[in-house]
Design a protein around this motif. Structure first.
Motif, PDB file in Angstrom:
ATOM      1  N   MET A   1       4.192  -5.722   2.377  1.00 51.19           N
ATOM      2  CA  MET A   1       5.116  -4.799   3.025  1.00 51.19           C
ATOM      3  C   MET A   1       4.454  -3.435   3.094  1.00 51.19           C
ATOM      4  N   THR A   2       4.872  -2.636   4.056  1.00 56.90           N
ATOM      5  CA  THR A   2       4.459  -1.240   4.077  1.00 56.90           C
ATOM      6  C   THR A   2       5.472  -0.408   3.311  1.00 56.90           C
ATOM      7  N   GLN A   3       5.065   0.797   2.924  1.00 54.61           N
ATOM      8  CA  GLN A   3       5.908   1.626   2.069  1.00 54.61           C
ATOM      9  C   GLN A   3       7.186   2.098   2.758  1.00 54.61           C
ATOM     10  N   ASP A   4       7.218   2.018   4.089  1.00 53.14           N
ATOM     11  CA  ASP A   4       8.386   2.490   4.839  1.00 53.14           C
ATOM     12  C   ASP A   4       9.209   1.358   5.423  1.00 53.14           C
ATOM     13  N   ALA A   5       8.991   0.129   4.960  1.00 55.64           N
ATOM     14  CA  ALA A   5       9.806  -1.016   5.377  1.00 55.64           C
ATOM     15  C   ALA A   5      10.855  -1.270   4.297  1.00 55.64           C
ATOM     16  N   VAL A   6      12.115  -1.361   4.696  1.00 55.10           N
ATOM     17  CA  VAL A   6      13.218  -1.500   3.747  1.00 55.10           C
ATOM     18  C   VAL A   6      13.987  -2.786   4.061  1.00 55.10           C
ATOM     19  N   PRO A   7      14.083  -3.721   3.115  1.00 55.22           N
ATOM     20  CA  PRO A   7      14.849  -4.946   3.365  1.00 55.22           C
ATOM     21  C   PRO A   7      16.258  -4.640   3.883  1.00 55.22           C
ATOM     22  N   ALA A   8      16.662  -5.373   4.915  1.00 57.77           N
ATOM     23  CA  ALA A   8      17.945  -5.107   5.561  1.00 57.77           C
ATOM     24  C   ALA A   8      19.116  -5.747   4.837  1.00 57.77           C
ATOM     25  N   ASP A   9      18.844  -6.775   4.013  1.00 57.01           N
ATOM     26  CA  ASP A   9      19.897  -7.422   3.235  1.00 57.01           C
ATOM     27  C   ASP A   9      19.264  -8.036   1.998  1.00 57.01           C
TER      28      ASP A   9
ATOM     29  N   SER B   1      -2.076   9.453  -3.919  1.00 55.64           N
ATOM     30  CA  SER B   1      -0.814  10.145  -3.670  1.00 55.64           C
ATOM     31  C   SER B   1      -0.740  11.442  -4.466  1.00 55.64           C
ATOM     32  N   SER B   2      -0.140  12.464  -3.861  1.00 56.28           N
ATOM     33  CA  SER B   2       0.073  13.737  -4.546  1.00 56.28           C
ATOM     34  C   SER B   2       1.534  13.933  -4.921  1.00 56.28           C
ATOM     35  N   ASP B   3       2.393  12.958  -4.595  1.00 62.38           N
ATOM     36  CA  ASP B   3       3.802  13.046  -4.984  1.00 62.38           C
ATOM     37  C   ASP B   3       4.051  12.161  -6.207  1.00 62.38           C
TER      38      ASP B   3
ATOM     39  N   PRO C   1       0.847  -1.200   0.000  1.00 63.82           N
ATOM     40  CA  PRO C   1       0.000   0.000   0.000  1.00 63.82           C
ATOM     41  C   PRO C   1       0.882   1.249   0.000  1.00 63.82           C
ATOM     42  N   ASN C   2       0.463   2.267  -0.747  1.00 66.10           N
ATOM     43  CA  ASN C   2       1.291   3.458  -0.893  1.00 66.10           C
ATOM     44  C   ASN C   2       0.437   4.717  -0.806  1.00 66.10           C
ATOM     45  N   ARG C   3       0.941   5.675  -0.061  1.00 63.01           N
ATOM     46  CA  ARG C   3       0.378   7.022  -0.075  1.00 63.01           C
ATOM     47  C   ARG C   3       1.518   8.009   0.172  1.00 63.01           C
ATOM     48  N   ASN C   4       1.862   8.743  -0.847  1.00 64.31           N
ATOM     49  CA  ASN C   4       2.944   9.732  -0.747  1.00 64.31           C
ATOM     50  C   ASN C   4       4.212   9.117  -0.158  1.00 64.31           C
ATOM     51  N   GLY C   5       4.608   7.995  -0.720  1.00 66.56           N
ATOM     52  CA  GLY C   5       5.749   7.263  -0.169  1.00 66.56           C
ATOM     53  C   GLY C   5       7.078   7.585  -0.809  1.00 66.56           C
ATOM     54  N   ALA C   6       7.173   8.702  -1.525  1.00 67.98           N
ATOM     55  CA  ALA C   6       8.396   9.009  -2.276  1.00 67.98           C
ATOM     56  C   ALA C   6       9.629   9.103  -1.391  1.00 67.98           C
ATOM     57  N   ASP C   7       9.466   9.583  -0.166  1.00 70.65           N
ATOM     58  CA  ASP C   7      10.631   9.772   0.705  1.00 70.65           C
ATOM     59  C   ASP C   7      11.371   8.472   0.990  1.00 70.65           C
ATOM     60  N   HIS C   8      10.688   7.346   0.874  1.00 68.73           N
ATOM     61  CA  HIS C   8      11.302   6.061   1.220  1.00 68.73           C
ATOM     62  C   HIS C   8      11.907   5.352   0.009  1.00 68.73           C
ATOM     63  N   LEU C   9      11.585   5.814  -1.203  1.00 73.34           N
ATOM     64  CA  LEU C   9      11.934   5.043  -2.391  1.00 73.34           C
ATOM     65  C   LEU C   9      13.423   5.042  -2.696  1.00 73.34           C
ATOM     66  N   ALA C  10      14.146   6.069  -2.285  1.00 68.69           N
ATOM     67  CA  ALA C  10      15.584   6.110  -2.550  1.00 68.69           C
ATOM     68  C   ALA C  10      16.300   4.923  -1.898  1.00 68.69           C
ATOM     69  N   ARG C  11      15.798   4.455  -0.780  1.00 69.06           N
ATOM     70  CA  ARG C  11      16.362   3.277  -0.121  1.00 69.06           C
ATOM     71  C   ARG C  11      15.627   2.002  -0.512  1.00 69.06           C
ATOM     72  N   LEU C  12      14.292   2.101  -0.637  1.00 67.22           N
ATOM     73  CA  LEU C  12      13.493   0.898  -0.840  1.00 67.22           C
ATOM     74  C   LEU C  12      13.702   0.275  -2.217  1.00 67.22           C
ATOM     75  N   LEU C  13      13.662   1.062  -3.280  1.00 67.60           N
ATOM     76  CA  LEU C  13      13.744   0.492  -4.623  1.00 67.60           C
ATOM     77  C   LEU C  13      15.070  -0.222  -4.873  1.00 67.60           C
ATOM     78  N   PRO C  14      16.227   0.356  -4.519  1.00 64.27           N
ATOM     79  CA  PRO C  14      17.481  -0.402  -4.701  1.00 64.27           C
ATOM     80  C   PRO C  14      17.528  -1.673  -3.858  1.00 64.27           C
TER      81      PRO C  14
END
Length: 307
Positions: free
Chosen positions: A84-92, A40-42, A8-21
């Motif tokens: 996953m939530t939009q602000d959860a980032v895999p640790a490895d 989302s508005s972003d 689920p996503n709502r204005n989750g751009a701030d997390h994508l720099a870490r999440l997508l890679p």
């Protein structure tokens, strides 16, 4: 078996720099990435599409933590549904693979959820809270464990969890109208149907929050409301018992280890606010609807569930 990653996503751009890679580096790549975007508005929906995800939109007024996840599960035929939530980032790079494998560690497992580590830069108390709820030891929980664990038996978190599609649908899927804690609801239903819940400590994401004391109180108001309205869970698994006191002691110990014992009073009054919020939620039927909407983290819930 086909797998789908659902976020689920709502204005989750701030997390994508870490999440997508982090997702792109995973040793297990899901067969499908499904993003449910809530107005989302972003630029996060566009960035998810560029990544290769299928993005579907849901009206913000229709968003519900349980109902939206339920709807998402009908949009894919995958056998394994990884939420996953939009602000959860895999640790490895092996986080998704280990979570997926944990789902099949025993034939009766219906859901596996991973360990949540604090985000880099998380506060001391936030980090201690992650450690308390997500210890380094894995465990498969079954209904018989309620004698030992009480209501913690059905603790689970869909911030990072994998579900067997057949098991999820066998218990009716995610609930449509709970105020939150939909992951605990599903886990409890699974346990009552003799499925097991697997906590996989080696499948790890970074996921933590920096709540203010008032936000914590509001959050616990919603938790109290959930357990009052879903009283069958306590009837089946018992109550938390001394869990709250153990949490306070753990927080104080973390402060002492960091040489900040003087902050113990902060833990006490934060805990008092959480307890007050929980009690208010547990007795919400005696409160006016306007007050419940004001206290709750999810005021829209009360527009349809004010009875």
């Amino acid at each position: 078996m086909r797998s789908a990653l659902i976020i689920p996503n709502r204005n989750g751009a701030d997390h994508l720099a870490r999440l997508l890679p982090a997702l792109a580096a995973q040793s297990l790549q899901p067969d499908e990435v499904l993003v449910v975007d809530s107005a989302s508005s972003d630029d996060s929906p566009a960035r998810w599409r560029t990544y290769g995800a299928r993005v579907v939109a849901i009206d913000a007024a229709r968003f519900n933590h349980g109902g939206t996840r339920r709807w998402a599960s009908t949009l894919t035929q995958a056998d394994v549904l990884i939420y996953m939530t939009q602000d959860a980032v895999p640790a490895d790079r092996d986080a998704l693979r280990r979570l997926h494998d944990a789902l099949f560690a025993a034939p009766d497992i219906g859901v596996a959820y991973g360990r949540q580590l604090p985000h880099p830069g998380a506060s001391l108390l936030s980090a201690a809270g992650r450690s308390f709820n997500y210890p380094p030891q894995s465990r498969i929980k079954r209904r018989s464990d309620a004698r030992e664990l009480g209501i913690k038996t059905c603790f689970s978190s869909d911030a990072f969890a994998a579900y067997r599609r057949d098991a999820l649908f066998a218990v009716g899927g995610f609930p449509e109208d709970v105020i939150g804690s939909e992951d605990a609801w599903v886990a409890a239903r699974m346990l009552l149907k003799d499925y097991a819940v697997h906590y996989a400590a080696d499948a790890q994401v970074h996921h933590s929050h920096e709540y203010t004391p008032i936000e914590e109180m509001r959050r616990y108001f919603d938790i109290g409301t959930f357990y009052r309205r879903e009283s069958w869970i306590a009837e089946a698994f018992g109550h938390a018992g001394g869990e709250g006191l153990r949490f306070v002691r753990d927080q104080v110990d973390a402060l002492a280890a960091a040489g900040q014992r003087w902050r113990g009073i902060e833990v006490v009054w934060r805990s008092a606010l959480k307890l007050a919020g929980y009690k208010l939620g547990f007795f919400e039927s005696h409160l006016p609807s306007a007050l419940k909407r004001r206290i709750s983290m999810f005021p829209r819930y009360w527009e349809e569930n004010s009875a």
